[in-house]
Design a protein around this motif. Structure first.
Motif, mmCIF file in Angstrom:
data_model
loop_
_atom_site.group_PDB
_atom_site.id
_atom_site.type_symbol
_atom_site.label_atom_id
_atom_site.label_comp_id
_atom_site.label_asym_id
_atom_site.label_seq_id
_atom_site.Cartn_x
_atom_site.Cartn_y
_atom_site.Cartn_z
ATOM 1 N N PHE A 32 80.411 29.193 8.845
ATOM 2 C CA PHE A 32 81.124 29.778 7.718
ATOM 3 C C PHE A 32 80.270 30.843 7.030
ATOM 4 C CE2 PHE A 32 81.654 29.950 3.116
ATOM 5 C CZ PHE A 32 82.965 30.386 3.032
ATOM 6 N N PHE A 33 79.012 30.508 6.750
ATOM 7 C CA PHE A 33 78.159 31.453 6.041
ATOM 8 C C PHE A 33 77.784 32.647 6.909
ATOM 9 C CE2 PHE A 33 77.842 28.104 2.927
ATOM 10 C CZ PHE A 33 77.781 28.822 1.744
ATOM 11 N N ARG A 34 77.701 32.469 8.226
ATOM 12 C CA ARG A 34 77.464 33.602 9.114
ATOM 13 C C ARG A 34 78.619 34.594 8.990
ATOM 14 N NH1 ARG A 34 76.917 31.095 13.945
ATOM 15 N NH2 ARG A 34 74.798 30.596 13.373
ATOM 16 N N ALA A 35 79.830 34.087 9.019
ATOM 17 C CA ALA A 35 81.007 34.951 8.863
ATOM 18 C C ALA A 35 81.059 35.539 7.458
ATOM 19 C CB ALA A 35 82.275 34.157 9.159
ATOM 20 N N TYR A 36 80.719 34.753 6.468
ATOM 21 C CA TYR A 36 80.723 35.215 5.076
ATOM 22 C C TYR A 36 79.764 36.387 4.887
ATOM 23 C CZ TYR A 36 79.563 35.103 0.080
ATOM 24 O OH TYR A 36 79.310 35.441 -1.213
ATOM 25 N N PHE A 37 78.554 36.263 5.421
ATOM 26 C CA PHE A 37 77.574 37.326 5.255
ATOM 27 C C PHE A 37 77.971 38.585 6.020
ATOM 28 C CE2 PHE A 37 74.533 33.750 4.235
ATOM 29 C CZ PHE A 37 74.477 34.059 2.890
ATOM 30 N N GLN A 38 78.664 38.420 7.139
ATOM 31 C CA GLN A 38 79.148 39.591 7.869
ATOM 32 C C GLN A 38 80.196 40.339 7.062
ATOM 33 O OE1 GLN A 38 80.472 38.188 11.649
ATOM 34 N NE2 GLN A 38 78.428 38.174 12.533
ATOM 35 N N VAL A 39 81.030 39.606 6.353
ATOM 36 C CA VAL A 39 82.091 40.235 5.566
ATOM 37 C C VAL A 39 81.532 40.952 4.346
ATOM 38 C CG1 VAL A 39 84.092 39.749 4.112
ATOM 39 C CG2 VAL A 39 83.909 38.692 6.355
ATOM 40 N N ILE A 40 80.553 40.348 3.655
ATOM 41 C CA ILE A 40 80.067 40.959 2.415
ATOM 42 C C ILE A 40 78.990 42.011 2.642
ATOM 43 C CG2 ILE A 40 80.640 38.934 1.030
ATOM 44 C CD1 ILE A 40 77.590 38.420 0.833
ATOM 45 N N SER A 41 78.379 42.050 3.818
ATOM 46 C CA SER A 41 77.321 43.031 4.046
ATOM 47 C C SER A 41 77.914 44.343 4.561
ATOM 48 C CB SER A 41 76.305 42.488 5.053
ATOM 49 O OG SER A 41 76.900 42.365 6.317
ATOM 50 N N PRO A 42 77.222 45.450 4.319
ATOM 51 C CA PRO A 42 77.702 46.732 4.858
ATOM 52 C C PRO A 42 77.722 46.676 6.377
ATOM 53 C CG PRO A 42 75.792 47.040 3.428
ATOM 54 C CD PRO A 42 76.007 45.572 3.562
ATOM 55 N N ARG A 43 78.677 47.301 6.950
ATOM 56 C CA ARG A 43 78.828 47.229 8.401
ATOM 57 C C ARG A 43 77.880 48.208 9.087
ATOM 58 N NH1 ARG A 43 84.315 44.804 9.672
ATOM 59 N NH2 ARG A 43 84.737 43.873 7.671
ATOM 60 N N PRO A 44 76.985 47.678 9.927
ATOM 61 C CA PRO A 44 75.982 48.548 10.548
ATOM 62 C C PRO A 44 76.577 49.556 11.525
ATOM 63 C CG PRO A 44 75.824 46.330 11.419
ATOM 64 C CD PRO A 44 76.817 46.295 10.280
ATOM 65 N N PHE A 45 77.701 49.228 12.167
ATOM 66 C CA PHE A 45 78.265 50.163 13.140
ATOM 67 C C PHE A 45 78.753 51.436 12.465
ATOM 68 C CE2 PHE A 45 82.008 47.740 11.902
ATOM 69 C CZ PHE A 45 82.965 48.717 11.781
ATOM 70 N N MET A 46 79.125 51.363 11.193
ATOM 71 C CA MET A 46 79.557 52.565 10.491
ATOM 72 C C MET A 46 78.375 53.510 10.297
ATOM 73 S SD MET A 46 82.732 52.489 10.139
ATOM 74 C CE MET A 46 83.085 53.757 8.949
ATOM 75 N N SER A 47 77.221 52.985 9.950
ATOM 76 C CA SER A 47 76.066 53.855 9.757
ATOM 77 C C SER A 47 75.650 54.473 11.084
ATOM 78 C CB SER A 47 74.909 53.095 9.122
ATOM 79 O OG SER A 47 74.432 52.090 9.982
ATOM 80 N N ARG A 48 75.765 53.720 12.184
ATOM 81 C CA ARG A 48 75.449 54.294 13.487
ATOM 82 C C ARG A 48 76.407 55.416 13.826
ATOM 83 N NH1 ARG A 48 75.918 49.523 16.926
ATOM 84 N NH2 ARG A 48 75.365 48.072 15.325
ATOM 85 N N TYR A 49 77.688 55.260 13.464
ATOM 86 C CA TYR A 49 78.674 56.293 13.729
ATOM 87 C C TYR A 49 78.311 57.571 12.986
ATOM 88 C CZ TYR A 49 83.004 58.940 13.445
ATOM 89 O OH TYR A 49 83.922 59.947 13.482
ATOM 90 N N PHE A 50 77.934 57.451 11.717
ATOM 91 C CA PHE A 50 77.587 58.636 10.941
ATOM 92 C C PHE A 50 76.300 59.267 11.447
ATOM 93 C CE2 PHE A 50 80.249 56.445 7.666
ATOM 94 C CZ PHE A 50 81.279 57.352 7.711
ATOM 95 N N GLN A 51 75.349 58.464 11.872
ATOM 96 C CA GLN A 51 74.111 59.014 12.420
ATOM 97 C C GLN A 51 74.402 59.779 13.709
ATOM 98 O OE1 GLN A 51 71.596 55.607 12.879
ATOM 99 N NE2 GLN A 51 71.091 55.496 10.699
#
Length: 66
Positions: free
Chosen positions: A35-54
């Motif tokens: 549950f907390f693994r999924a929770y932290f994924q939802v509340i944290s910034p998505r790393p794939f978006m930063s890779r896309y912009f880079q």
């Protein structure tokens, strides 16, 4: 709601001390890892978006070199 927000809200509205909230939060993390693994994924910034912009910035630089 982040952990800090939860601690503050419970302290303010339910008058539960932060130590109690943090202790319960930590025990819940031990008991419900998935549950907390999924929770932290939802509340944290998505790393794939930063890779896309880079990647977009690198492509733009390559176009300048050509």
């Amino acid at each position: 709601m982040s952990q800090d927000q939860c601690v503050k809200a419970l302290a303010e509205h339910a008058r539960i001390t932060p130590l109690v909230t943090l202790t319960v939060w930590n025990e819940l993390q031990k008991e419900n890892k998935d549950f907390f693994r999924a929770y932290f994924q939802v509340i944290s910034p998505r790393p794939f978006m930063s890779r896309y912009f880079q990647r977009g910035a690198r492509i733009a630089r390559r176009k300048q070199w050509k």
